[in-house]
Design a protein around this motif. Sequence first.
Motif, PDB file in Angstrom:
ATOM      1  N   GLU A 165       0.927  -1.297   0.058  1.00 39.49           N
ATOM      2  CA  GLU A 165       0.005   0.150   0.103  1.00 39.49           C
ATOM      3  C   GLU A 165       0.730   1.142   0.013  1.00 39.49           C
ATOM      4  O   GLU A 165       0.368   2.506  -0.643  1.00 39.49           O
ATOM      5  CB  GLU A 165      -1.039   0.006   1.328  1.00 39.49           C
ATOM      6  N   ILE A 166       1.769   1.120   0.773  1.00 35.91           N
ATOM      7  CA  ILE A 166       2.782   2.147   0.921  1.00 35.91           C
ATOM      8  C   ILE A 166       3.753   2.451  -0.303  1.00 35.91           C
ATOM      9  O   ILE A 166       3.864   3.324  -0.888  1.00 35.91           O
ATOM     10  CB  ILE A 166       3.852   2.327   2.153  1.00 35.91           C
ATOM     11  N   HIS A 167       4.242   1.068  -1.010  1.00 38.06           N
ATOM     12  CA  HIS A 167       5.263   1.294  -1.887  1.00 38.06           C
ATOM     13  C   HIS A 167       4.719   0.316  -2.966  1.00 38.06           C
ATOM     14  O   HIS A 167       5.079  -0.882  -2.849  1.00 38.06           O
ATOM     15  CB  HIS A 167       6.662   0.760  -1.278  1.00 38.06           C
ATOM     16  N   PRO A 168       3.869   0.556  -3.895  1.00 36.64           N
ATOM     17  CA  PRO A 168       3.347  -0.132  -4.679  1.00 36.64           C
ATOM     18  C   PRO A 168       4.437  -0.786  -5.601  1.00 36.64           C
ATOM     19  O   PRO A 168       5.444  -0.107  -6.026  1.00 36.64           O
ATOM     20  CB  PRO A 168       2.429   0.756  -5.516  1.00 36.64           C
ATOM     21  N   PRO A 169       4.209  -2.233  -6.050  1.00 34.37           N
ATOM     22  CA  PRO A 169       5.302  -2.691  -6.707  1.00 34.37           C
ATOM     23  C   PRO A 169       4.997  -2.087  -8.088  1.00 34.37           C
ATOM     24  O   PRO A 169       3.953  -1.760  -8.732  1.00 34.37           O
ATOM     25  CB  PRO A 169       4.964  -4.202  -6.674  1.00 34.37           C
ATOM     26  N   THR A 170       6.292  -1.996  -8.685  1.00 38.86           N
ATOM     27  CA  THR A 170       6.455  -1.575 -10.301  1.00 38.86           C
ATOM     28  C   THR A 170       5.863  -2.631 -11.044  1.00 38.86           C
ATOM     29  O   THR A 170       6.166  -3.566 -10.939  1.00 38.86           O
ATOM     30  CB  THR A 170       7.811  -0.891 -10.408  1.00 38.86           C
ATOM     31  N   ALA A 171       4.993  -1.835 -12.159  1.00 43.76           N
ATOM     32  CA  ALA A 171       4.719  -2.992 -13.038  1.00 43.76           C
ATOM     33  C   ALA A 171       5.777  -3.633 -14.015  1.00 43.76           C
ATOM     34  O   ALA A 171       6.600  -2.932 -14.327  1.00 43.76           O
ATOM     35  CB  ALA A 171       3.730  -2.220 -14.014  1.00 43.76           C
ATOM     36  N   GLU A 172       5.596  -4.658 -14.130  1.00 41.41           N
ATOM     37  CA  GLU A 172       6.530  -5.477 -15.090  1.00 41.41           C
ATOM     38  C   GLU A 172       6.655  -4.873 -16.569  1.00 41.41           C
ATOM     39  O   GLU A 172       5.433  -4.446 -16.946  1.00 41.41           O
ATOM     40  CB  GLU A 172       6.528  -6.847 -15.148  1.00 41.41           C
ATOM     41  N   ALA A 173       7.572  -4.510 -17.032  1.00 39.73           N
ATOM     42  CA  ALA A 173       7.960  -4.019 -18.608  1.00 39.73           C
ATOM     43  C   ALA A 173       7.187  -5.083 -19.315  1.00 39.73           C
ATOM     44  O   ALA A 173       7.479  -6.324 -19.288  1.00 39.73           O
ATOM     45  CB  ALA A 173       9.328  -3.951 -18.997  1.00 39.73           C
ATOM     46  N   ARG A 174       6.395  -4.385 -20.399  1.00 35.14           N
ATOM     47  CA  ARG A 174       5.825  -5.274 -21.230  1.00 35.14           C
ATOM     48  C   ARG A 174       6.579  -5.666 -22.186  1.00 35.14           C
ATOM     49  O   ARG A 174       7.810  -5.012 -22.645  1.00 35.14           O
ATOM     50  CB  ARG A 174       4.778  -4.560 -22.031  1.00 35.14           C
ATOM     51  N   HIS A 175       6.394  -6.871 -23.066  1.00 40.76           N
ATOM     52  CA  HIS A 175       7.335  -7.446 -23.781  1.00 40.76           C
ATOM     53  C   HIS A 175       7.387  -6.667 -25.005  1.00 40.76           C
ATOM     54  O   HIS A 175       6.012  -6.280 -25.380  1.00 40.76           O
ATOM     55  CB  HIS A 175       6.865  -8.850 -23.994  1.00 40.76           C
ATOM     56  N   LYS A 176       8.351  -6.573 -25.800  1.00 34.26           N
ATOM     57  CA  LYS A 176       8.461  -5.623 -26.874  1.00 34.26           C
ATOM     58  C   LYS A 176       7.645  -6.663 -27.858  1.00 34.26           C
ATOM     59  O   LYS A 176       7.932  -7.541 -28.220  1.00 34.26           O
ATOM     60  CB  LYS A 176       9.665  -5.365 -27.299  1.00 34.26           C
TER      61      LYS A 176
END
Length: 344
Positions: A309-320
């Motif tokens: 909630e405090i540190h939302p996980p970064t979204a994984e980079a989408r595959h090119k």
Amino acid sequence: MSHQTGISCNDELKDVFRDCTTEGGIRAVKIAITDETLECSNSVDKLSDSWEADFDDVVGPLLVDKQPCYILLQLQDMNTWLFIVYSPDDSPTRQKMLYAATRSTLKSEFGGGFITDELFGTKKDEVSYAGYQEYLTHKHAPPPLTNAEEELKFLDETEDRTPPGVTTRHQTVQGLAFPITDDAQGALQEFKEGLVNHIEMNVDLEKETIFKVSSSSIGASDLEELISKDRAGYHLFNYAHRHDNEDISSVFFIYSMPGSKIPIKARMLFSSCKSPLIETIEAHFEIKINKRVECDCSDKLTEEFLRNEIHPPTAEARHKFTKPKGPGRRAPARRPKKEVENGE
């Protein structure tokens, strides 16, 4: 005319029906199913000019234990009839099914326009005058309110319409500012000073105050156990943790509401008091709330949840996106043999 059960009125009953809607002297008609036919079992003339006074004296004697029947009772005049379906629980199952399936046929034969109301009963008192009045009360009562409608109604009823004054406690749709008891204020001061990192507060519905349930110093893994699955509450928790090589303290305000386990009035009071309480905590006690969370008895307030909630996980980079290869090079079109021979 088609009939659901193949049962229809005999000629005698049709004559009785005609007399009911033309002569006006009949108060009630009892109809039974005999040998796959609807027949007049009995008829009773008016005892008085009042159908209310005649109701029990006429209908009661027509009822027989363990025997379903239909009764047509004249109310105001020849054009207003009450259709009574009496089907005792202890009567044979086949008879109950037969009378239920033939009900619409009888109404059609008599004339649905003359029937202004229907009354169904499995006991004699349910088809009495008192039973009919109870049925009318339920029939004309407003439909049950949804949760949202109950909340709007409650807010409307609790809105304070008294002109504002020095001693006026404002009650609006935005919230109810219930006073905070001394013990809760003391706990909030200790929280601010770091002496405790968890406080649970509750609403006293009778005294209309917010009081302290408990205060202590706990670990993040202990928080979930302290949130009751059976009662509502406000929780203030200081989540001390380390993130990116930095010590961080994040204050959570947790509003716990176990849903349907809590009466509608309590749910509304908790919801209405929440915002004013948060404003008081931040403005009066100078406690900055970093995250507000609402939960029910099914939510899991784990340390992982608090951290995310405090540190939302970064979204994984989408595959090119890789453009698919095009089709192979097509061979040149063949020229007709005649064109080749002519040198064209």
